[in-house]
Scaffold this motif. Structure first.
Motif, mmCIF file in Angstrom:
data_model
loop_
_atom_site.group_PDB
_atom_site.id
_atom_site.type_symbol
_atom_site.label_atom_id
_atom_site.label_comp_id
_atom_site.label_asym_id
_atom_site.label_seq_id
_atom_site.Cartn_x
_atom_site.Cartn_y
_atom_site.Cartn_z
ATOM 1 N N GLY A 177 0.832 -1.142 0.006
ATOM 2 C CA GLY A 177 -0.136 0.034 -0.086
ATOM 3 C C GLY A 177 0.887 1.437 0.053
ATOM 4 O O GLY A 177 1.003 1.831 -0.787
ATOM 5 N N LYS A 178 1.466 1.431 1.178
ATOM 6 C CA LYS A 178 2.152 2.648 1.447
ATOM 7 C C LYS A 178 3.639 2.267 1.132
ATOM 8 O O LYS A 178 4.064 0.886 1.411
ATOM 9 C CB LYS A 178 2.054 3.418 2.599
ATOM 10 N N LEU A 179 4.634 3.057 0.346
ATOM 11 C CA LEU A 179 5.914 2.630 0.176
ATOM 12 C C LEU A 179 6.859 3.267 1.207
ATOM 13 O O LEU A 179 6.924 4.310 1.418
ATOM 14 C CB LEU A 179 6.472 2.896 -1.166
ATOM 15 N N THR A 180 7.699 2.291 1.947
ATOM 16 C CA THR A 180 8.671 2.736 2.597
ATOM 17 C C THR A 180 9.785 3.119 2.075
ATOM 18 O O THR A 180 10.030 2.690 0.917
ATOM 19 C CB THR A 180 9.138 1.731 3.817
ATOM 20 N N ALA A 181 10.967 3.952 2.661
ATOM 21 C CA ALA A 181 12.078 4.281 1.820
ATOM 22 C C ALA A 181 12.862 2.897 1.527
ATOM 23 O O ALA A 181 13.599 2.762 0.577
ATOM 24 C CB ALA A 181 12.957 5.083 2.809
ATOM 25 N N ALA A 182 12.668 2.000 2.475
ATOM 26 C CA ALA A 182 13.336 0.413 2.403
ATOM 27 C C ALA A 182 12.754 -0.177 0.993
ATOM 28 O O ALA A 182 13.408 -0.806 0.117
ATOM 29 C CB ALA A 182 13.180 -0.270 3.535
ATOM 30 N N ASP A 183 11.385 -0.122 0.774
ATOM 31 C CA ASP A 183 10.799 -0.584 -0.347
ATOM 32 C C ASP A 183 11.282 -0.044 -1.538
ATOM 33 O O ASP A 183 11.786 -0.752 -2.691
ATOM 34 C CB ASP A 183 9.381 -0.405 -0.436
ATOM 35 N N GLU A 195 15.767 9.634 -6.216
ATOM 36 C CA GLU A 195 15.484 10.659 -5.609
ATOM 37 C C GLU A 195 14.047 11.030 -5.875
ATOM 38 O O GLU A 195 13.259 11.722 -4.943
ATOM 39 C CB GLU A 195 16.514 11.687 -6.366
ATOM 40 N N ARG A 196 13.668 10.895 -6.938
ATOM 41 C CA ARG A 196 12.206 11.164 -7.366
ATOM 42 C C ARG A 196 11.256 10.432 -6.466
ATOM 43 O O ARG A 196 10.369 10.921 -6.274
ATOM 44 C CB ARG A 196 12.071 11.071 -8.852
ATOM 45 N N ALA A 197 11.338 9.247 -6.534
ATOM 46 C CA ALA A 197 10.521 8.297 -5.701
ATOM 47 C C ALA A 197 10.400 8.721 -4.258
ATOM 48 O O ALA A 197 9.279 8.606 -3.559
ATOM 49 C CB ALA A 197 10.773 6.907 -5.983
ATOM 50 N N LEU A 198 11.559 8.955 -3.755
ATOM 51 C CA LEU A 198 11.380 9.061 -2.276
ATOM 52 C C LEU A 198 11.292 10.777 -1.941
ATOM 53 O O LEU A 198 10.701 10.966 -0.817
ATOM 54 C CB LEU A 198 12.876 9.080 -1.864
ATOM 55 N N GLY A 199 11.362 11.588 -3.113
ATOM 56 C CA GLY A 199 10.806 13.059 -2.814
ATOM 57 C C GLY A 199 9.346 13.226 -2.598
ATOM 58 O O GLY A 199 8.634 12.240 -2.881
ATOM 59 N N ASP A 200 9.062 14.443 -2.541
ATOM 60 C CA ASP A 200 7.696 14.468 -2.444
ATOM 61 C C ASP A 200 6.931 14.921 -3.623
ATOM 62 O O ASP A 200 6.042 15.927 -3.431
ATOM 63 C CB ASP A 200 7.431 15.504 -1.098
ATOM 64 N N GLU A 201 7.368 14.432 -4.813
ATOM 65 C CA GLU A 201 6.767 14.766 -6.016
ATOM 66 C C GLU A 201 5.335 13.778 -5.933
ATOM 67 O O GLU A 201 5.460 12.820 -6.611
ATOM 68 C CB GLU A 201 7.782 14.452 -6.950
ATOM 69 N N VAL A 202 4.559 14.174 -5.479
ATOM 70 C CA VAL A 202 3.305 13.236 -5.197
ATOM 71 C C VAL A 202 2.247 13.502 -6.537
ATOM 72 O O VAL A 202 1.673 14.731 -6.421
ATOM 73 C CB VAL A 202 2.802 13.396 -3.656
ATOM 74 N N PRO A 258 1.101 4.742 -4.985
ATOM 75 C CA PRO A 258 2.434 4.738 -4.809
ATOM 76 C C PRO A 258 3.275 3.753 -5.814
ATOM 77 O O PRO A 258 4.347 4.431 -6.458
ATOM 78 C CB PRO A 258 2.800 4.294 -3.299
ATOM 79 N N ALA A 259 2.814 2.818 -5.914
ATOM 80 C CA ALA A 259 3.462 1.817 -6.753
ATOM 81 C C ALA A 259 3.512 2.429 -8.247
ATOM 82 O O ALA A 259 4.333 2.463 -9.085
ATOM 83 C CB ALA A 259 2.789 0.377 -6.839
ATOM 84 N N GLN A 260 2.214 2.845 -8.401
ATOM 85 C CA GLN A 260 2.075 3.504 -10.024
ATOM 86 C C GLN A 260 2.953 4.601 -10.230
ATOM 87 O O GLN A 260 3.474 4.609 -11.267
ATOM 88 C CB GLN A 260 0.504 3.623 -9.951
ATOM 89 N N GLN A 261 3.167 5.325 -9.107
ATOM 90 C CA GLN A 261 4.093 6.541 -9.014
ATOM 91 C C GLN A 261 5.505 6.033 -9.748
ATOM 92 O O GLN A 261 6.162 6.742 -10.213
ATOM 93 C CB GLN A 261 3.981 7.196 -7.876
#
Ligand code: GDP
Length: 301
Positions: A22-28, A59-66, A72-75
């Motif tokens: 569901g929600k992605l962590t930095a580790a994911d 960088e982009r996945a961790l950043g807040d470019e939401v 989250p996975a689609q992003q």
């Protein structure tokens, strides 16, 4: 068409592993970026390109470019797709440049076996379809059967070849190329495609010859033709041709084979030159304009 088989499977798999979350962590995200990195390296993508790609995605996945519309996975899938488009050359396909005053001169360079002669026929046929009247020029006078081979593809494309008269010795490729300009004008051919000699490895004399042909004909495009299967050597070969001759664009060949993707994903970014066309088989119709966005979707599907 199946392309980049293994790379494509690996990327799709790395990304689909995220879907169950569901929600992605930095580790994911780190885990996925690591898998992507490994998949690209195994596909022979040049290390600097892999590093840059992974860093951007992370960088982009961790950043807040939401983007609230996507989960989250689609992003992450979207980011990977956009980064693939970027390293393949950006959103738009780069169009072939035509001369203001004909003939437009397109010179083909690359290693022997890269697919230059075949490409000359493909390009000619494609140009005929665009209402141009191309002429092929045999400036590969190194291999005895090169002229014959060019004649065969020219016949298939329905266009003429300008070559030195048989029995005229080996001939001087620079002179042949220069003379072809005049003949094209006389015979009202608006595009001249010059096939040049290639060696198995990068070779100084060959580079000088190609350079001299370029000086003599002032081409609108110098297309560096590269076999997608060449893998890790792609970048060094491309750089050698760019330094020795200089080229304006890239054509990828043999994308139908079990190309691992390395050359395709490395050359545009490392040379800063756009990929204009892709060759996808031995028949003259196995040829397409290269669209970075379509290629990226093929890799991710
Ligand atoms: P050149 O030495 O650079 O002129 O290369 P050629 O045009 O002679 O091509 C070398 C070989 O690769 C020939 O057997 C071609 O039929 C083959 N070839 C060229 N382009 C492609 C391609 O896109 N796919 C496949 N499968 N074979 C190709």
């Amino acid at each position: 068409m199946a392309m980049f088989g293994n790379l494509s499977d690996r990327l799709v798999e790395a990304l689909s592993n995220l879907r169950s979350k569901g929600k992605l962590t930095a580790a994911d995200i780190d885990g996925t970026v690591r898998e992507i990195r490994r998949a690209l390296l195994e596909a022979d993508v040049a290390l600097p390109v892999v590093k840059d790609f992974a860093a951007h995605v992370r960088e982009r996945a961790l950043g807040d470019e939401v983007n609230r519309a996507l989960n989250p996975a689609q992003q992450v899938v979207q980011i990977v797709n956009e980064e693939l488009v970027r390293i393949l050359g950006g959103d738009e396909a780069r169009q072939l440049s035509f001369a203001k005053r004909p003939p437009t001169v397109i010179m083909l360079v690359g290693l022997q076996g890269a697919g230059k002669t075949t490409l000359a026929g493909k390009l000619a046929k494609w140009l005929v379809g665009q209402k141009h009247s191309p002429m092929l020029v045999a400036a590969d006078l190194q291999r005895p059967n090169a002229v014959t081979q060019l004649q065969i593809v020219a016949d298939q494309a329905g266009v003429p070849v300008f070559a030195p008269e048989p029995g005229n010795g080996v001939g001087d490729p620079v002179r042949v190329a220069r003379d072809s300009m005049r003949i094209a004008t006389e015979k009202l051919h608006d595009v001249v495609i010059i096939d040049t000699a290639g060696r198995l490895g990068v070779d100084e004399e060959l580079m000088r010859q190609a350079h001299n042909i370029k000086e003599a004909t002032n081409p609108d495009e110098v297309l560096f033709v590269i076999d997608s299967m060449i893998g890790q050597d792609a970048v060094a070969t491309a750089k050698a041709f760019d330094e020795g001759v200089g080229f304006t664009g890239v054509v990828l060949t043999k994308l139908d084979g079990d190309a691992r993707g390395g050359a395709a994903l490395s050359v545009a970014q490392t040379t800063g030159k756009p990929i204009l066309f892709a060759s996808t088989g031995e028949r003259l119709d196995d040829f397409e304009v290269f669209h970075p966005d379509r290629m990226a979707s093929r890799i991710l599907n």
